[in-house]
Motif scaffolding. Structure first.
Motif, PDB file in Angstrom:
ATOM      1  N   TYR A   1      -2.544  -1.371  -3.432  1.00  0.00           N
ATOM      2  CA  TYR A   1      -3.591  -0.470  -2.933  1.00  0.00           C
ATOM      3  C   TYR A   1      -3.028   0.934  -2.753  1.00  0.00           C
ATOM      4  CZ  TYR A   1      -5.511  -5.021  -1.829  1.00  0.00           C
ATOM      5  OH  TYR A   1      -5.943  -6.325  -1.927  1.00  0.00           O
TER       6      TYR A   1
ATOM      7  N   THR B   1      -5.799  -0.761  -6.664  1.00  0.00           N
ATOM      8  CA  THR B   1      -7.125  -0.527  -6.100  1.00  0.00           C
ATOM      9  C   THR B   1      -7.109   0.743  -5.263  1.00  0.00           C
ATOM     10  OG1 THR B   1      -7.654  -2.889  -6.048  1.00  0.00           O
ATOM     11  CG2 THR B   1      -8.924  -1.458  -4.582  1.00  0.00           C
TER      12      THR B   1
ATOM     13  N   ALA C   1       0.815  -1.214   0.000  1.00  0.00           N
ATOM     14  CA  ALA C   1       0.000   0.000   0.000  1.00  0.00           C
ATOM     15  C   ALA C   1       0.845   1.258   0.000  1.00  0.00           C
ATOM     16  CB  ALA C   1      -0.921   0.008   1.220  1.00  0.00           C
TER      17      ALA C   1
END
Length: 467
Positions: free
Chosen positions: A152, A187, A68
């Motif tokens: 992410y 995402t 992330a």
């Protein structure tokens, strides 16, 4: 798909001559800074490497499984460290720019070092590709996302911040949307309670997942809000409830645009003795803090933990429970008979949330240290957007101001009905107050906080007899 099942874990198989030279120079700069200047130099080594090879992050990204990248106006450093702690419960090596060096150069620096293996449990885990969790400045997403290509990208919030440096929020929104469009496999995980974040999700092709607080926390709304207008048609938004700023349950009566469905929804949020607690997926999560914004930070960490597929709920909750800030953000220093809590605030929303913390904990000694260096922004007109009037009702209040803009802050507090004394440092605050005045709350902006933190570390060490 859980990260543990991914087949695209990026191992270093080849690094070009230019990238190798760039990394060697960066590591030498890091060694020199630590050896001769006794500083870690979080951004400089990466900046030097980027001078040699502007695309060095592409090569460095091959050796990490980038879980992330986390961005947003407020809460980046705290949330990044929380997520990193949660990921480490899986017992795998970790790369993270924990100190908040959130430009591209800071991320490059962190990837030039060896991964953190302090929580690795066995040889098999040590052999796995390291996972990565990185904080990123909003305006640098255009460089970082297309080169690092994380699974992410998390956006915590968007508030007006340092307008003389970054401009209005629509410029930041456009930058983030462009970065995500260039990284379609990433995402987008965003704060659905923030219409400014939700508007980005409507503009990009990426898969998007929203997190938010699904019930009213019963807080009084801030006097100042950044935007309560529809991002589709410009009409005035209606709110079922507002948590703070523009965050809440919103909808547009004109065009029907509304808060998206929350993939990660905190419910039954309540303030208990040891801080806020919320429910999610049938379980209770204890944040351990009285600041409402920590509900969002802890919820954001839950979202990434669950999406990663490598963090159990039990390990997530243990990591949150054991999280003790050491970077000046929500950090408490024990000076023997005195306790001092520090926190960062660099815009009206951050200050307003600190105001709530002090009110929740019935604090009476407040010190604000504010600078106007390049990293802070030189325009301090935002002082007048802070709801200091809420502090004026505190009985027995003792207020102090310091930093290069102490006089401006003193004037602002005067108009809020608060008489503040100008001080040079924390020692002056402690000397001017008594033990029975209770905990001291120090709020500082970006470049003021490190000096406050260093002074308090010295005072704490002296109180423990470590000097």
């Amino acid at each position: 798909m859980p990260l543990s099942c991914c087949g695209d874990i990026r191992e270093v198989t080849y690094m070009g001559i230019r990238a190798t030279a760039a990394v060697a120079l960066g590591r030498a700069a890091r060694w020199g800074g630590e050896t001769f200047m006794h500083r870690s130099a979080g951004n400089i080594p990466g900046a030097m490497a980027l001078k040699v090879d502007p695309m060095v992050l592409v090569d460095l990204a091959k050796k990490v499984n980038p879980v992330a990248v986390i961005s947003g106006t407020n809460g980046k450093t705290t949330t990044t460290n929380l997520v990193a702690d949660c990921l480490q419960t899986a017992g795998v090596p970790l790369y993270c720019n924990r100190e908040g060096n959130n430009l591209q150069s800071g991320i490059v620096t962190s990837l030039m070092l060896a991964p953190d293996t302090s929580k690795v449990v066995d040889a098999a885990s040590a052999a796995q590709a390291p996972v990565g969790c990185f904080e990123c400045d909003e305006m640098y997403t255009k460089y970082v996302l297309p080169r690092l290509r994380p699974h992410y990208f998390m956006l915590l919030n968007l508030f007006r911040d340092q307008l003389d440096r970054f401009g209005e929020i629509d410029r930041i929104q456009a930058t983030i949307a462009e970065a995500l469009a260039k990284t379609p496999e990433t995402t987008f995980v965003f704060n659905g309670d923030d219409p400014l974040c939700a508007a980005i999700a409507d503009r990009i092709p990426n898969k998007s997942l929203a997190f938010g607080i699904a019930s009213d926390m019963g807080l009084s709304a801030d006097r100042i809000s950044d935007s309560r207008f529809c991002q589709k048609c410009g009409g005035a938004l209606e709110y079922d409830y507002v948590h703070y700023g523009q965050l809440g349950a919103y909808r547009c009566p004109d065009c029907g645009w509304a808060r998206p469905e929350l993939a990660f929804a905190a419910t039954n949020v309540r303030l208990e003795e040891d801080g806020f607690v919320f429910d999610i997926d049938g379980r209770s999560v204890h944040t351990g803090h009285t600041g409402a914004y920590m509900v969002y930070n802890v919820l954001a960490a839950y979202a990434i933990s669950k999406l990663s597929g490598i963090v159990s709920f039990e390990n997530y909750q243990a990591a949150v429970r054991e999280y003790h800030p050491t970077n000046g953000r929500l950090q408490t220093f024990d000076l023997g008979e005195r306790k001092v809590m520090t926190n960062l605030a660099k815009n009206p929303t951050g200050f307003n949330q600190n105001i709530r913390i002090v009110l929740n904990e019935r604090g009476r000694v407040l010190a604000l240290f504010v600078n106007d260096n390049d990293a802070d922004g030189h325009d301090v007109s935002w002082f007048w957007d802070i709801d200091f009037e809420r502090w004026s009702q505190i009985e027995g209040l003792r207020a102090f101001v310091g930093g290069t803009r102490a006089n401006d802050m003193q004037v602002r507090l005067k108009y809020a009905g608060i008489q503040a004394e100008i001080v040079e440092n924390v020692a002056d605050v402690l000397a001017a107050t008594r033990v029975d005045d209770g905990k001291v709350y120090i709020i500082a902006n970006y470049t003021a906080l490190p000096a406050v933190r260093r002074e308090l570390e010295g005072l704490e060490a002296a109180a423990k007899g470590e000097e």
